[in-house]
Design a protein around this motif. Structure first.
Motif, short mmCIF file in Angstrom:
data_model
loop_
_atom_site.label_atom_id
_atom_site.label_comp_id
_atom_site.label_asym_id
_atom_site.label_seq_id
_atom_site.Cartn_x
_atom_site.Cartn_y
_atom_site.Cartn_z
N ARG A 1 66.88 54.54 78.22
CA ARG A 1 65.74 54.74 77.29
C ARG A 1 65.66 54.31 75.94
O ARG A 1 66.64 54.69 75.27
N LYS A 2 65.06 53.21 75.62
CA LYS A 2 65.21 52.57 74.39
C LYS A 2 64.10 53.03 73.42
O LYS A 2 63.28 53.17 73.50
N ALA A 3 64.64 53.59 72.13
CA ALA A 3 63.89 54.15 71.15
C ALA A 3 63.16 53.01 70.57
O ALA A 3 63.89 51.91 69.99
N ASP A 4 61.78 52.92 70.34
CA ASP A 4 61.11 51.80 69.90
C ASP A 4 61.33 52.12 68.17
O ASP A 4 61.10 53.08 67.61
N LYS A 5 61.86 51.02 67.63
CA LYS A 5 61.86 50.87 66.18
C LYS A 5 60.56 50.41 65.61
O LYS A 5 60.08 49.55 65.68
N GLU A 6 60.07 51.50 64.73
CA GLU A 6 58.89 51.28 64.07
C GLU A 6 59.10 50.46 62.80
O GLU A 6 60.11 50.27 62.18
N GLY A 7 58.10 49.67 62.62
CA GLY A 7 58.13 48.76 61.28
C GLY A 7 58.86 47.35 61.55
O GLY A 7 58.97 46.71 60.60
N LYS A 8 59.25 47.16 62.82
CA LYS A 8 59.81 45.64 62.95
C LYS A 8 58.73 44.73 63.46
O LYS A 8 57.95 45.15 64.32
N THR A 9 58.83 43.43 62.96
CA THR A 9 57.86 42.33 63.40
C THR A 9 58.75 41.17 63.78
O THR A 9 59.52 40.81 63.43
N PHE A 10 58.54 41.00 65.20
CA PHE A 10 59.00 39.96 65.76
C PHE A 10 58.36 38.82 65.91
O PHE A 10 57.13 38.85 66.22
N LEU A 11 59.00 37.57 65.58
CA LEU A 11 58.26 36.22 65.68
C LEU A 11 58.74 36.06 67.23
O LEU A 11 57.66 35.03 67.43
N HIS A 12 59.74 36.22 67.80
CA HIS A 12 60.05 35.89 69.16
C HIS A 12 60.98 37.19 69.56
O HIS A 12 61.65 37.34 69.03
#
Length: 151
Positions: free
Chosen positions: A75-86
């Motif tokens: 279960r991977k906790a979603d990290k808020e505030g990250k913006t992925f380019l790829h």
């Protein structure tokens, strides 16, 4: 994809239900491919499962054994505030199950270089190992253990 219908065997096979369930499960193996894993035989009674879990921490992974089924769940906790380019590293939740043979026990699990390594060992109880019984003219209870290899 071809499927095999095992239902005709159910009426004439008694006590082999688990065998047919395993065969049906083997057909579904191609359906799930994440996370990738290796199963290695170290010797006659020792095995090792290596699962690629890049980006997971030990706190995000659960390993459970119940009735000859090893279940690995992440279960991977979603990290808020990250913006992925790829986003090439998959961090999705997963649940993978491995069916264990009788008398196979988990000896340990550890993270090594992004891999979860699970050590397994087959330990056949003494009462199930073959033994030689001496036959004498008189009633005797001489029983000796003979060397054997596990099936």
């Amino acid at each position: 994809m071809r499927t095999v219908d095992f239902s005709p065997f159910f009426r004439s096979a008694i006590g082999f239900d688990r065998l047919f369930d395993l065969a049906e499960a083997a057909q579904r193996v191609g359906e799930e491919s994440y996370p990738p894993y290796n199963i290695e035989r170290l010797d006659e009674n020792r095995f090792q499962i290596s699962v690629a879990l890049a980006g997971f921490t030990p706190d995000e992974v659960a390993l459970m054994v119940e009735q000859n089924v090893l279940t690995l769940e992440g279960r991977k906790a979603d990290k808020e505030g990250k913006t992925f380019l790829h986003r090439g590293i998959s961090n999705r939740n997963f649940k993978r199950q491995f069916t264990l043979a009788d008398h196979v026990e988990i000896k340990g699990a550890r993270f090594e270089n992004g891999l979860l390594v699970i050590d397994l060992q087959r330990e056949i109880p003494e009462t199930m190992k073959p033994r030689r019984i001496e036959i004498n003219g008189a009633a005797s209870s001489n029983v000796t253990q003979i060397e054997s290899r596990a099936a």
